[in-house]
Design a protein around this motif. Structure first.
Motif, short mmCIF file in Angstrom:
data_model
loop_
_atom_site.label_atom_id
_atom_site.label_comp_id
_atom_site.label_asym_id
_atom_site.label_seq_id
_atom_site.Cartn_x
_atom_site.Cartn_y
_atom_site.Cartn_z
N SER A 324 40.72 37.79 29.69
CA SER A 324 41.00 36.55 28.95
C SER A 324 39.88 36.19 27.99
O SER A 324 40.09 35.41 27.06
CB SER A 324 41.21 35.41 29.94
OG SER A 324 40.09 35.27 30.80
N TYR A 325 38.70 36.78 28.21
CA TYR A 325 37.56 36.48 27.35
C TYR A 325 36.51 37.57 27.51
O TYR A 325 36.21 37.98 28.64
CB TYR A 325 36.95 35.13 27.72
CG TYR A 325 35.67 34.81 26.98
CD1 TYR A 325 35.70 34.35 25.67
CD2 TYR A 325 34.43 35.00 27.59
CE1 TYR A 325 34.53 34.07 24.97
CE2 TYR A 325 33.26 34.72 26.91
CZ TYR A 325 33.31 34.25 25.60
OH TYR A 325 32.16 33.99 24.92
N THR A 326 35.98 38.06 26.41
CA THR A 326 34.84 38.97 26.45
C THR A 326 33.87 38.62 25.35
O THR A 326 34.26 38.17 24.27
CB THR A 326 35.27 40.45 26.27
OG1 THR A 326 35.87 40.62 24.97
CG2 THR A 326 36.24 40.90 27.34
N ASP A 327 32.58 38.78 25.64
CA ASP A 327 31.57 38.77 24.59
C ASP A 327 30.48 39.75 24.99
O ASP A 327 30.65 40.51 25.94
CB ASP A 327 31.04 37.36 24.30
CG ASP A 327 30.21 36.76 25.42
OD1 ASP A 327 29.73 37.51 26.31
OD2 ASP A 327 30.00 35.54 25.43
N VAL A 328 29.39 39.76 24.29
CA VAL A 328 28.38 40.79 24.53
C VAL A 328 27.70 40.64 25.87
O VAL A 328 27.07 41.58 26.37
CB VAL A 328 27.31 40.80 23.40
CG1 VAL A 328 27.95 41.16 22.07
CG2 VAL A 328 26.60 39.45 23.32
N ASP A 329 27.83 39.48 26.51
CA ASP A 329 27.11 39.22 27.75
C ASP A 329 27.98 39.15 28.99
O ASP A 329 27.48 39.28 30.11
CB ASP A 329 26.34 37.90 27.63
CG ASP A 329 25.21 37.98 26.61
OD1 ASP A 329 24.46 38.96 26.66
OD2 ASP A 329 25.12 37.08 25.77
N THR A 330 29.30 38.92 28.84
CA THR A 330 30.13 38.71 30.02
C THR A 330 31.60 38.94 29.71
O THR A 330 31.98 39.17 28.55
CB THR A 330 29.93 37.28 30.56
OG1 THR A 330 30.55 37.16 31.83
CG2 THR A 330 30.52 36.24 29.60
N ALA A 331 32.43 38.86 30.74
CA ALA A 331 33.88 38.97 30.57
C ALA A 331 34.57 38.16 31.66
O ALA A 331 34.05 38.03 32.78
CB ALA A 331 34.33 40.42 30.63
N GLU A 332 35.74 37.61 31.34
CA GLU A 332 36.56 36.90 32.31
C GLU A 332 37.95 37.54 32.35
O GLU A 332 38.43 38.07 31.35
CB GLU A 332 36.69 35.43 31.95
CG GLU A 332 35.39 34.65 32.08
CD GLU A 332 35.57 33.18 31.76
OE1 GLU A 332 36.67 32.80 31.29
OE2 GLU A 332 34.61 32.41 31.97
N PHE A 333 38.58 37.47 33.52
CA PHE A 333 39.89 38.07 33.72
C PHE A 333 40.85 37.07 34.34
O PHE A 333 40.45 36.23 35.17
CB PHE A 333 39.79 39.28 34.66
CG PHE A 333 39.13 40.48 34.05
CD1 PHE A 333 39.88 41.50 33.49
CD2 PHE A 333 37.75 40.57 34.01
CE1 PHE A 333 39.28 42.59 32.92
CE2 PHE A 333 37.13 41.67 33.45
CZ PHE A 333 37.90 42.69 32.90
N ASP A 334 42.11 37.18 33.96
CA ASP A 334 43.19 36.50 34.67
C ASP A 334 43.87 37.53 35.56
O ASP A 334 44.24 38.62 35.11
CB ASP A 334 44.21 35.91 33.70
CG ASP A 334 43.68 34.66 33.01
OD1 ASP A 334 42.77 34.02 33.58
OD2 ASP A 334 44.17 34.32 31.93
N ILE A 335 44.04 37.18 36.84
CA ILE A 335 44.61 38.09 37.82
C ILE A 335 45.88 37.46 38.39
O ILE A 335 45.84 36.36 38.94
CB ILE A 335 43.63 38.37 38.98
CG1 ILE A 335 42.27 38.83 38.44
CG2 ILE A 335 44.21 39.40 39.93
CD1 ILE A 335 41.22 37.74 38.45
N THR A 336 47.00 38.13 38.21
CA THR A 336 48.26 37.64 38.75
C THR A 336 48.42 38.16 40.18
O THR A 336 48.42 39.37 40.41
CB THR A 336 49.44 38.10 37.89
OG1 THR A 336 49.25 37.62 36.56
CG2 THR A 336 50.75 37.55 38.45
N MET A 337 48.57 37.24 41.13
CA MET A 337 48.70 37.61 42.53
C MET A 337 50.14 37.96 42.88
O MET A 337 51.08 37.62 42.16
CB MET A 337 48.23 36.46 43.42
CG MET A 337 46.80 36.02 43.17
SD MET A 337 45.62 37.35 43.49
CE MET A 337 44.08 36.45 43.36
#
Length: 364
Positions: A324-337
């Motif tokens: 859902s979001y990435t940059d040079v320092d981190t990343a976020e994910f959406d996980i469908t259960m």
């Protein structure tokens, strides 16, 4: 710390003055291979074996590429980037192309003073082995100015490790950016059709002309008995010969690995921790800070399935991850259960199930 060695070519002492003691070529000893140690069926352009080393292939047969353990170990290089021909191309097409390359960021080649009256020559030295003897071509490309220069070298003995040193002139007439984009690439030709060999061999910097790139290049793709191996690659500022070139600058595996992570990172147990959101079937999780800042916001990829844990309870495996979001320092994910009933803000975490992994690529 600056690396400054002084001397002259005539007294066989390296003349090297670099503001950064790190090697310009990353993973020149072919020790890091995060993606895979062997890939078969290669017949098109990519970068999926050894870190930082890509390849351009078209109509040149089919190959297996691997990080092999049969390098010139007695010279300090136990591993090499080995290419085995599995489907030959005996008669080359006009547009046949095959070369192995590393692309350097433009901001990392400023010390060559490209486009200045003080521009400096380039020297590439490397160990090479092939079953196919004859003339091969090493080529430099300048992506900013769309210019190239090529030099020939000879593999004299079949299936024998040989050290080569190739010098290229300074480029006073080009240009170079000062960004994290493509700057200079170092390219090692393996096969070239007439569209890349029919013109005058371009041994001075000039605009890219395909016909002038690889004159005299042997066809190392003409037999399934052929292989081409490369290791110990270094790029230096200045003009040197085999006697005067500076020794290979070894790094610890950890330092080399960290430099590779600027361009690619892979996690079999990704440290994803987050919380459920209000939809009660989707969780959002962050990987935290990358251990090394990446060259640019990476492209995330996921393979396999993962076990998700929510409020101390095991959730069904899920392969439905989306960055859902990435940059040079981190990343976020959406996980469908696989089931609902989660409560917003409740924590969740992840463990890999089987052979799953997450990867992040910021390659040039």
């Amino acid at each position: 710390m600056a690396l400054i060695l002084h001397g002259t070519v005539s007294d066989n002492t390296a003349v090297l003055s670099r503001p950064n003691a790190k090697p310009l070529i990353i993973n020149g000893d072919i020790s890091v291979a995060q993606r895979a140690t062997s890939v078969s069926g290669i017949n098109s352009t990519g970068l999926d074996v050894v870190d930082r080393w890509g390849y351009v292939i078209g109509d040149a047969g089919t190959w297996t590429a691997e990080r092999a353990n049969d390098g010139p170990a007695n010279n300090g290089f136990p591993q090499c980037f080995k290419w085995d021909c599995t489907t030959a191309r005996g008669t080359l097409g006009a547009n046949t192309v095959m070369y192995i390359r590393q692309i350097l960021e433009a901001q990392d080649v400023q010390l060559f003073n490209i486009a200045q009256s003080t521009a400096k020559p380039f020297t590439v030295t490397f160990w090479v082995r092939s079953t196919k003897t004859g003339t091969y071509v090493c080529m430099l490309n300048n992506f900013t100015a769309n210019r190239h220069v090529s030099k020939a070298y000879t593999i004299s003995s079949s299936n024998t490790w040989e050290k080569k040193t190739v010098s290229f002139p300074a480029d006073t007439a080009g240009s170079i950016g000062n960004t994290n984009g493509a700057g200079i690439s170092v390219n090692f030709w393996v096969a070239a059709g007439s569209a890349h060999t029919s013109g005058p061999f371009q041994q001075g910097w000039d605009g890219v002309a395909a016909a002038n790139q690889a004159g005299g290049q042997v066809n190392a793709a003409d037999s399934t008995s052929n292989f081409f191996s490369l290791t110990g690659v270094q790029l230096e500022v200045g003009s040197f010969d085999a006697n005067s070139i500076a020794p290979f600058q070894y790094e610890s595996f950890g330092d080399n690995f960290s430099r590779c992570q600027r361009y690619f990172q892979k996690y079999t147990q990704p440290p994803l921790i987050g919380s459920a959101n209000a939809t009660n079937t989707v969780a959002r999780a962050s990987i935290g800070l990358f251990p090394v800042q990446m060259r640019t916001a990476p492209t995330a990829a996921q393979s396999g399935t993962f076990n998700w844990f929510y409020s101390n309870g095991h959730q069904p495996t899920s392969s439905a991850l989306a960055a859902s979001y990435t940059d040079v320092d981190t990343a976020e994910f959406d996980i469908t259960m696989g089931q609902n009933g989660m409560t917003a803000t409740h924590p969740c975490s992840v463990l890999q199930n089987g052979s799953g992994f997450l990867s992040f690529s910021a390659e040039i």
